[in-house]
Design a protein around this motif. Sequence first.
Motif, PDB file in Angstrom:
ATOM      1  N   ARG A 193       0.947  -1.106  -0.019  1.00 51.04           N
ATOM      2  CA  ARG A 193       0.115  -0.066  -0.024  1.00 51.04           C
ATOM      3  C   ARG A 193       0.904   1.178   0.050  1.00 51.04           C
ATOM      4  O   ARG A 193       1.920   1.406   0.786  1.00 51.04           O
ATOM      5  N   ILE A 194       0.378   2.344  -0.808  1.00 49.41           N
ATOM      6  CA  ILE A 194       1.486   3.494  -0.950  1.00 49.41           C
ATOM      7  C   ILE A 194       0.562   4.685  -0.589  1.00 49.41           C
ATOM      8  O   ILE A 194      -0.637   4.679  -1.041  1.00 49.41           O
ATOM      9  N   GLN A 195       1.131   5.464   0.019  1.00 49.42           N
ATOM     10  CA  GLN A 195       0.419   6.738   0.440  1.00 49.42           C
ATOM     11  C   GLN A 195       1.060   8.030  -0.499  1.00 49.42           C
ATOM     12  O   GLN A 195       2.185   8.110  -0.566  1.00 49.42           O
ATOM     13  N   PRO A 196       0.120   8.581  -1.147  1.00 56.56           N
ATOM     14  CA  PRO A 196       0.635   9.967  -1.994  1.00 56.56           C
ATOM     15  C   PRO A 196       0.963  10.946  -1.028  1.00 56.56           C
ATOM     16  O   PRO A 196       0.464  11.273   0.126  1.00 56.56           O
ATOM     17  N   VAL A 197       1.675  11.705  -1.501  1.00 51.24           N
ATOM     18  CA  VAL A 197       2.212  13.203  -0.967  1.00 51.24           C
ATOM     19  C   VAL A 197       1.226  14.033  -1.422  1.00 51.24           C
ATOM     20  O   VAL A 197       1.026  14.498  -2.755  1.00 51.24           O
ATOM     21  N   GLN A 198       0.724  15.035  -0.711  1.00 54.24           N
ATOM     22  CA  GLN A 198      -0.279  16.010  -0.784  1.00 54.24           C
ATOM     23  C   GLN A 198       0.735  17.258  -1.390  1.00 54.24           C
ATOM     24  O   GLN A 198       1.728  17.673  -0.480  1.00 54.24           O
ATOM     25  N   LYS A 199       0.068  18.033  -2.193  1.00 51.83           N
ATOM     26  CA  LYS A 199       0.693  19.158  -2.700  1.00 51.83           C
ATOM     27  C   LYS A 199      -0.491  20.466  -2.734  1.00 51.83           C
ATOM     28  O   LYS A 199      -1.248  20.329  -3.683  1.00 51.83           O
ATOM     29  N   PRO A 200      -0.447  21.186  -1.643  1.00 52.12           N
ATOM     30  CA  PRO A 200      -1.362  22.254  -1.540  1.00 52.12           C
ATOM     31  C   PRO A 200      -1.085  23.659  -2.183  1.00 52.12           C
ATOM     32  O   PRO A 200      -0.841  24.650  -1.472  1.00 52.12           O
ATOM     33  N   TYR A 201      -0.991  23.776  -3.611  1.00 58.20           N
ATOM     34  CA  TYR A 201      -0.675  24.588  -4.386  1.00 58.20           C
ATOM     35  C   TYR A 201      -1.975  25.764  -4.624  1.00 58.20           C
ATOM     36  O   TYR A 201      -3.304  25.183  -4.556  1.00 58.20           O
ATOM     37  N   THR A 214     -10.580   0.799  -2.221  1.00 60.65           N
ATOM     38  CA  THR A 214     -11.355   1.462  -2.590  1.00 60.65           C
ATOM     39  C   THR A 214     -11.170   2.727  -3.114  1.00 60.65           C
ATOM     40  O   THR A 214     -10.050   3.139  -3.008  1.00 60.65           O
ATOM     41  N   GLN A 215     -11.988   3.636  -3.487  1.00 63.34           N
ATOM     42  CA  GLN A 215     -11.560   4.777  -4.104  1.00 63.34           C
ATOM     43  C   GLN A 215     -10.647   5.515  -3.315  1.00 63.34           C
ATOM     44  O   GLN A 215     -10.807   5.812  -2.119  1.00 63.34           O
ATOM     45  N   GLY A 216      -9.461   6.016  -4.119  1.00 61.41           N
ATOM     46  CA  GLY A 216      -8.518   6.819  -3.552  1.00 61.41           C
ATOM     47  C   GLY A 216      -7.456   5.963  -2.819  1.00 61.41           C
ATOM     48  O   GLY A 216      -6.341   6.520  -2.373  1.00 61.41           O
ATOM     49  N   GLU A 217      -7.391   4.843  -2.668  1.00 62.17           N
ATOM     50  CA  GLU A 217      -6.496   3.708  -2.462  1.00 62.17           C
ATOM     51  C   GLU A 217      -5.406   3.232  -3.449  1.00 62.17           C
ATOM     52  O   GLU A 217      -6.265   3.202  -4.428  1.00 62.17           O
ATOM     53  N   ALA A 218      -4.123   2.959  -3.215  1.00 60.84           N
ATOM     54  CA  ALA A 218      -3.436   2.566  -4.253  1.00 60.84           C
ATOM     55  C   ALA A 218      -2.180   1.814  -3.538  1.00 60.84           C
ATOM     56  O   ALA A 218      -2.146   1.449  -2.308  1.00 60.84           O
ATOM     57  N   VAL A 219      -1.874   0.812  -4.376  1.00 52.06           N
ATOM     58  CA  VAL A 219      -0.841  -0.198  -4.002  1.00 52.06           C
ATOM     59  C   VAL A 219       0.568   0.214  -5.017  1.00 52.06           C
ATOM     60  O   VAL A 219       0.203   0.449  -6.283  1.00 52.06           O
TER      61      VAL A 219
END
Length: 482
Positions: A3-11, A430-435
Motif C-alpha cells: 500500500r502506497i501513500q500519496p504526497v499532498q501538494k497544496p498549491y 476502494t476509491q483513493g487507495e493505491a498499491v
Amino acid sequence: MYRIQPVQKPYAWGSLDRLQSMFHLGDECGSRELAEMWFSGHRQSPSTVQLPDGSFQEVPTLIRRHPEEMLGENASHLFGPVMPYLFKVISARIPLSLQVHPLDFQARAGFNRENALNIALDAPERSFKDTLAKNEMVVALEPFTAAVGFAPPNVQLRLLASVPHPVAQSMAAILAGNAEALVGLPEAEHRRDILDAMMPLSAITWPESRKRIFRAFATAITAPSESGDGLEAALRGLSEGMDPQAYPAIDNALQAARAFPGDPSVLCMLMMNPVRLDEGESVYIPAGTPHAYIHGTAAEIMNNSDNVLRAGMTAKHKDIGNLLHSLNCLPGSPIDPSNTPFGILSTQYLVTYRPHVNEFMLAYGHVDDSSSSWAIVGRLVRRYGELLQRLRPQTLLRQRVQLPRRGPRVLLCTEGAIRCSNAEESVELTQGEAVFIPSSDGRVEIRAAEHHDDGHGSDETGEPHVMSDVGKGSYLLASTPL
C-alpha cells in the motif's frame, strides 16, 4: 504489493474539494487548496509504502535496496535504482502557470549550475530540481481544459490582431513581419536584437516564421505587468464576429486574465492550441512544449522529474531565460497518445496510453458486472469515428493489450472498489487507495471487489486479462512499457 501513500501538494491553483473527496481526506486538509497527489519516487517528495511487518519505508529507499526486484531487470539496467516515472492526480480550480519543461542537456546544465551557486534544492528560486528532461502525459478524469503547443501562425495572427491592446498588437505585428511596429517603440530594431539574443543556439537553423513565433511569445512574457483590468476588458469582446472554432482559445485567455489580472503573458493563450478533453481522453506534452492547464481533474504521468520553467500566470519563480532556451516554437497539433499509432484501445473495459518514451505508460480501466461497454470507450469510438468503428468489440477482444506484467507499477482505484490479485496475494482497494506493485510480483488480475471467482482468470492463450464480476470500479495503472 505494498500500500502506497500519496504526497499532498497544496498549491494555490488547486481544488477546494475535488481531490479531498476522491481521496476521502475529510478535515485533514482544512480549507486549503489541494492541487496534486503524488505517487512518487522523487527524492524531494517521496511517497511511503507499508511493508509486510507494518513498518513504513520511502519508495526511493525501497528501490535502492532491491532494484531488480522492484523495477525488473530491464528497467533497473536502463534507469538505474530509481523510479522511472512520477505519477500524479491533479485538480485545477483556476489556470496554473504558463510553463515549459527543460530538455535533457538544459536540465543537466541547469542543475549543475544551480548547485554551483549553492541554491538549495527546496529554494523558491530554484528551477532545476534534478538532471532529467520532463515529458508528460495527461489523461482526463473529468472535462479538462488546457493550452498546449503553438497553433498555426495564421490562427495566432488573426486572434492577436483582433485584441485592442498594445502588447497584443505588437505581437500581431511581429507575426506579420512588421518589425517597425515592434512593441510600439521607436528603437524597434534594437528591441528585435534583444529578443533575438534570447533565442537558443538551435535558432540558427530556424525559418523566419518560427523566429517570429519566438519573438511574439517572448514579447508577451517579458512585457511589464499592468494595473487594472485592461487586459480582460480587451479580451472580453473578442469572440464577436470570430469563427466559433476560436472560442476555446479565447475562453482560455479570458480565464487566465481573470485569474492573473494585468499579466500580459495571458495573451500567449491566443498563440496556443486549446485542448478540451472529456474523461478518458489524453494529451502528450514533450519537453520544450509550452503549456498551461486551465481547469479540471486528470491523471498526470511524467519522467521522474520536478523541473518546471515558468513564464507567467504564477506567483512562483519565473525563469524566462532558461524557458526560452528550451522553447519548441514549431506549430503543431497536440499529440494524443491513446490514438494509433501512439496507443491502442484494447477492450471494452480498458484503454492504454503509450507515448514513444521508455519511462512511462498508463492504463485506464473499468470492471463491472454488466455486459455493456464502458461509456468512455463509447466516447472514444465517437471521437475517432471510422478508425474505431472498424474495430468492433469482438475484434478488440481478439487484439487485447495486456496489462503490464513486469516493471514498477502503481495501481490507484478512482471509483467504486476493485481487487488486485497475483499468484501470492490479493488486495482490495476502494476509491483513493493505491498499491505499489513490484516487478517481481509478475502478472496481476484486476476485478471488481465483490466477485464470484470462477477460476477463469486467463483467456484461451493463457494470458491474464481484466475480469468483471459483481460490483464495479475504475482504476488507473501507471507503469513502464518495458
